[in-house]
Design a protein around this motif. Structure first.
Motif, PDB file in Angstrom:
ATOM      1  N   SER A  55       0.835  -1.202   0.000  1.00 58.28           N
ATOM      2  CA  SER A  55       0.000   0.000   0.000  1.00 58.28           C
ATOM      3  C   SER A  55       0.869   1.252   0.000  1.00 58.28           C
ATOM      4  CB  SER A  55      -0.907   0.004   1.237  1.00 58.28           C
ATOM      5  OG  SER A  55      -1.571   1.245   1.380  1.00 58.28           O
ATOM      6  N   THR A 105      -0.781   4.162   0.409  1.00 55.98           N
ATOM      7  CA  THR A 105      -1.632   5.092   1.156  1.00 55.98           C
ATOM      8  C   THR A 105      -1.625   4.766   2.648  1.00 55.98           C
ATOM      9  OG1 THR A 105      -3.600   3.724   0.775  1.00 55.98           O
ATOM     10  CG2 THR A 105      -3.109   5.435  -0.852  1.00 55.98           C
ATOM     11  N   TRP A 106      -0.595   4.074   3.084  1.00 58.61           N
ATOM     12  CA  TRP A 106      -0.539   3.612   4.472  1.00 58.61           C
ATOM     13  C   TRP A 106      -0.460   4.758   5.478  1.00 58.61           C
ATOM     14  CZ3 TRP A 106       3.669   4.902   7.461  1.00 58.61           C
ATOM     15  CH2 TRP A 106       4.779   5.399   6.763  1.00 58.61           C
ATOM     16  N   GLN A 107       0.106   5.895   5.068  1.00 53.69           N
ATOM     17  CA  GLN A 107       0.275   6.996   6.025  1.00 53.69           C
ATOM     18  C   GLN A 107      -1.058   7.477   6.584  1.00 53.69           C
ATOM     19  OE1 GLN A 107       2.627   9.961   3.975  1.00 53.69           O
ATOM     20  NE2 GLN A 107       4.546   8.996   4.594  1.00 53.69           N
ATOM     21  N   SER A 108      -2.076   7.607   5.707  1.00 57.12           N
ATOM     22  CA  SER A 108      -3.378   8.074   6.174  1.00 57.12           C
ATOM     23  C   SER A 108      -4.055   7.033   7.063  1.00 57.12           C
ATOM     24  CB  SER A 108      -4.276   8.402   4.983  1.00 57.12           C
ATOM     25  OG  SER A 108      -4.491   7.249   4.178  1.00 57.12           O
ATOM     26  N   LYS A 109      -3.631   5.783   6.940  1.00 58.11           N
ATOM     27  CA  LYS A 109      -4.216   4.700   7.724  1.00 58.11           C
ATOM     28  C   LYS A 109      -3.660   4.662   9.146  1.00 58.11           C
ATOM     29  CE  LYS A 109      -4.902  -0.347   7.303  1.00 58.11           C
ATOM     30  NZ  LYS A 109      -4.635  -1.514   6.413  1.00 58.11           N
ATOM     31  N   TYR A 110      -2.377   5.030   9.298  1.00 56.40           N
ATOM     32  CA  TYR A 110      -1.708   4.875  10.592  1.00 56.40           C
ATOM     33  C   TYR A 110      -1.271   6.188  11.243  1.00 56.40           C
ATOM     34  CZ  TYR A 110      -1.316  -0.038   9.192  1.00 56.40           C
ATOM     35  OH  TYR A 110      -1.590  -1.317   8.797  1.00 56.40           O
ATOM     36  N   PHE A 129      -1.050  10.669  11.676  1.00 54.24           N
ATOM     37  CA  PHE A 129      -1.809  11.911  11.684  1.00 54.24           C
ATOM     38  C   PHE A 129      -1.083  12.919  10.798  1.00 54.24           C
ATOM     39  CE2 PHE A 129      -3.069   9.642  15.415  1.00 54.24           C
ATOM     40  CZ  PHE A 129      -4.417   9.925  15.576  1.00 54.24           C
ATOM     41  N   VAL A 130      -1.882  13.640   9.985  1.00 52.32           N
ATOM     42  CA  VAL A 130      -1.294  14.501   8.970  1.00 52.32           C
ATOM     43  C   VAL A 130      -0.382  15.555   9.564  1.00 52.32           C
ATOM     44  CG1 VAL A 130      -3.299  16.072   8.971  1.00 52.32           C
ATOM     45  CG2 VAL A 130      -1.830  15.897   6.932  1.00 52.32           C
ATOM     46  N   GLU A 131      -0.718  16.052  10.756  1.00 47.65           N
ATOM     47  CA  GLU A 131       0.108  17.095  11.368  1.00 47.65           C
ATOM     48  C   GLU A 131       1.457  16.558  11.848  1.00 47.65           C
ATOM     49  OE1 GLU A 131      -3.110  15.970  14.481  1.00 47.65           O
ATOM     50  OE2 GLU A 131      -2.911  16.153  12.284  1.00 47.65           O
ATOM     51  N   LEU A 169       3.230  14.288  10.024  1.00 43.06           N
ATOM     52  CA  LEU A 169       3.985  13.797   8.872  1.00 43.06           C
ATOM     53  C   LEU A 169       5.295  14.539   8.610  1.00 43.06           C
ATOM     54  CD1 LEU A 169       1.207  12.900   6.272  1.00 43.06           C
ATOM     55  CD2 LEU A 169       2.662  11.355   7.580  1.00 43.06           C
ATOM     56  N   ARG A 204      -2.697   5.627  14.791  1.00 45.52           N
ATOM     57  CA  ARG A 204      -4.121   5.367  14.941  1.00 45.52           C
ATOM     58  C   ARG A 204      -4.330   3.895  15.315  1.00 45.52           C
ATOM     59  NH1 ARG A 204      -6.946   9.575  12.477  1.00 45.52           N
ATOM     60  NH2 ARG A 204      -5.715  10.823  11.009  1.00 45.52           N
TER      61      ARG A 204
END
Length: 255
Positions: free
Chosen positions: A188, A190-195, A197-199, A201, A225
């Protein structure tokens, strides 16, 4: 195609004397797919140019007995060739053979079909070897299976959440969350959005980028998360350690 030997020329003349066999010769020599014709009781070899990479650095096979060409692997090949000479076709995928075509023994894998060639009277006069080498694909699959086995053994031996990531940290290959984090069973991006928090990154990406550049272990503490997604427990802190693993290089005849 290399200049034909006298044996090759004789075999080709005899084959062309038969309308059916002559057509087989023309089709094989004009094919872009690796093919060899094995003709007569002497098993005289005729092959197209696409067959040359299969032979490697072996002496010219044209006009030679197919059994001599593949002498080192003939114990494995002979029963299949004999079956074709009895009128039966054989198709085999990823067949392993220990061969010598570059000055050393190597295990190579081939997907091939041995098909009988019949003369005008219907009797078997030879066989057609249609083949493709699959060594690279087989070794890659073996490597993946070993990697997955090591990963599973490691995760079973530890209480930590263990994951596999691409070298540039952009693709999550696999993560078994053990009920704490959501599982990632397929690669994947797109794993960052799954685990994450955007702030968080920018700090995480900067730390991982520095570790990648230095080929060092990435050790960082950040929020993740949780798998259960409950409002009061979506966020926890975890300590992450990420070590880049270098693939071992294979050497001729090595492992």
């Amino acid at each position: 195609m290399k200049p034909a030997s006298s044996k090759t020329s004789i075999a080709m003349k005899r084959m062309r004397a038969s309308s059916r066999c002559g057509t087989v010769v023309d089709l094989a020599l004009g094919s872009k797919f690796p093919q060899a014709i094995v003709w007569g009781p002497a098993m005289t070899t005729i092959h197209n140019d696409a067959f040359l990479p299969i032979l490697g650095d072996k002496p010219s096979a044209l006009g030679r007995s197919f059994a001599d060409v593949w002498e080192e692997a003939w114990d494995d090949i002979a029963p299949i060739a004999e079956k074709a000479y009895r009128g039966e076709s054989t198709y085999i995928e990823n067949f392993p053979l220990v061969i010598d075509r570059h000055g050393f023994n190597e295990t190579a894998y081939f997907t091939f079909c041995y098909s009988p060639i019949r003369g005008d009277d219907g009797s078997v006069a030879g066989m057609m070897d249609t083949v493709v080498e699959t060594t690279a694909a087989v070794l890659a699959e073996h490597g993946l299976r070993q990697s997955e086995a090591r990963f599973r053994a490691f995760t079973n031996a530890t209480s930590d959440v263990v994951y596999r990531m691409s070298a540039d940290w952009k693709e999550m290959h696999q993560l078994e969350g053990r009920g704490f984090l959501a599982d990632t069973l397929q690669p994947s991006i797109t794993w960052q959005s799954k685990y994450l928090f955007v702030e968080d990154l920018p700090v995480i990406e900067r730390a991982s980028g520095e570790a990648i550049a230095a080929k060092a272990m990435f050790a960082h503490e950040h929020r993740v998360r949780r798998a259960d997604g409950r409002r009061n427990s979506r966020m926890v802190w975890c300590s992450v350690r990420h070590q880049r693993l270098e693939a071992r290089r294979r050497t001729p005849g090595g492992h």
